[in-house]
Write an enzyme that holds these catalytic residues in place. Sequence first.
Site, short mmCIF file in Angstrom:
data_model
loop_
_atom_site.label_atom_id
_atom_site.label_comp_id
_atom_site.label_asym_id
_atom_site.label_seq_id
_atom_site.Cartn_x
_atom_site.Cartn_y
_atom_site.Cartn_z
N ILE A 3 1.12 -1.27 0.09
CA ILE A 3 -0.08 -0.12 -0.04
C ILE A 3 0.89 1.16 -0.15
O ILE A 3 1.97 1.38 0.29
CB ILE A 3 -0.93 0.14 1.31
CG1 ILE A 3 -0.19 0.01 2.49
CG2 ILE A 3 -2.06 -1.07 1.20
CD1 ILE A 3 -1.19 0.08 3.71
N ASP A 4 0.37 2.28 -0.44
CA ASP A 4 1.32 3.70 -0.32
C ASP A 4 1.76 3.84 0.97
O ASP A 4 1.25 3.73 1.79
CB ASP A 4 0.32 4.73 -0.89
CG ASP A 4 -0.24 4.61 -2.44
OD1 ASP A 4 0.41 3.74 -3.27
OD2 ASP A 4 -1.29 5.08 -2.55
N ARG A 5 2.77 4.68 0.87
CA ARG A 5 3.39 5.35 1.95
C ARG A 5 2.31 6.13 2.86
O ARG A 5 2.09 6.15 3.98
CB ARG A 5 4.46 6.14 1.67
CG ARG A 5 5.25 7.12 2.76
CD ARG A 5 6.31 7.79 2.51
NE ARG A 5 6.79 8.70 3.43
CZ ARG A 5 6.36 10.14 3.77
NH1 ARG A 5 5.70 10.56 2.69
NH2 ARG A 5 6.67 10.70 4.80
#
Length: 306
Positions: free
Chosen positions: A142-144
């Site tokens: 998942i994104d930062r």
Amino acid sequence: MHNSHDPKVLPVRDGVSPSCVVLPSQGQGLLIDFLCKRLPAVGRDDWMRRMAAGEVVSEQGHKAGPHALFTPGLRYYYYRELAAEPAIPFEAEVIYRDEHLLVADKPHFLPVVPAGQYLQNTLLVRLKREFDLPELSPIHRIDRDTAGLVVFSVQRATRGIYQGLFRDRAIHKVYEAVAPYRADLAFPREHASRMEESGHFFRMHEVAGAPNSRTAMEIIEHNRHWARYRLLPVSGKRHQLRVHMAALGLPLKGDAFYPVVNDPEPGDYSNPLQLLARSLAFDDPLTGLPREFISRRSLQALPVSA
């Protein structure tokens, strides 16, 4: 067959696995000249230092020196280093661990894997160090900027089995998001579009053509201006949920990329993206038993004004 993700020539060091560079099928001269050209962020003196320390090693286990020749097609391993790295003052929580899987509940702002200016302050490296798990590897990401669940494979022997769940879309994923409320849009609904990389290297955008991304959307609660949404991605394109919501005129609260780029200043954690990987459910391919993991984190309360 050689596995470039299974280097035996350099061990994991302080939670960091060695990086790999593959020499092209054509070329000549000195290896160090190629490395300086291919990886210009590392200076020549730095490559000399690493070579003197025995930290540039071929896939055959030979330590490269400054006079090593370019050998077409050969892989070399080295350790990625950063002179300075921003601190991330937030910690993940491990909510499940067995001999095959580790599930972490990630905070906003913490990258999953090393990239760019982050190395030690990434979820993967922190977990490798904390639990002494050299083979640990995420089976999805998942994104930062996104908080919530990330599933890791603990051992290489069974990694492919669990990766297949994500490849075959056999994982039921649920996200929560806070975004504007529009009374003129009916929910529940499904948004489908064709997504491709835009000219801006990290952004995605919708284009004409057959859909390659789908998201089911529901409203959990709302007031006059804001709503909490339940988002169920059918596909898994990069930034899919953020792009789909922005396309409906519902950009996620705190989104610094969509619909326009508005990066916060370094160290500014005051406006986290309101997107949470809330739950994951699947039938375990090894045991056949159903598994469900639920994040213990929560998003902000709905704002009362626009």
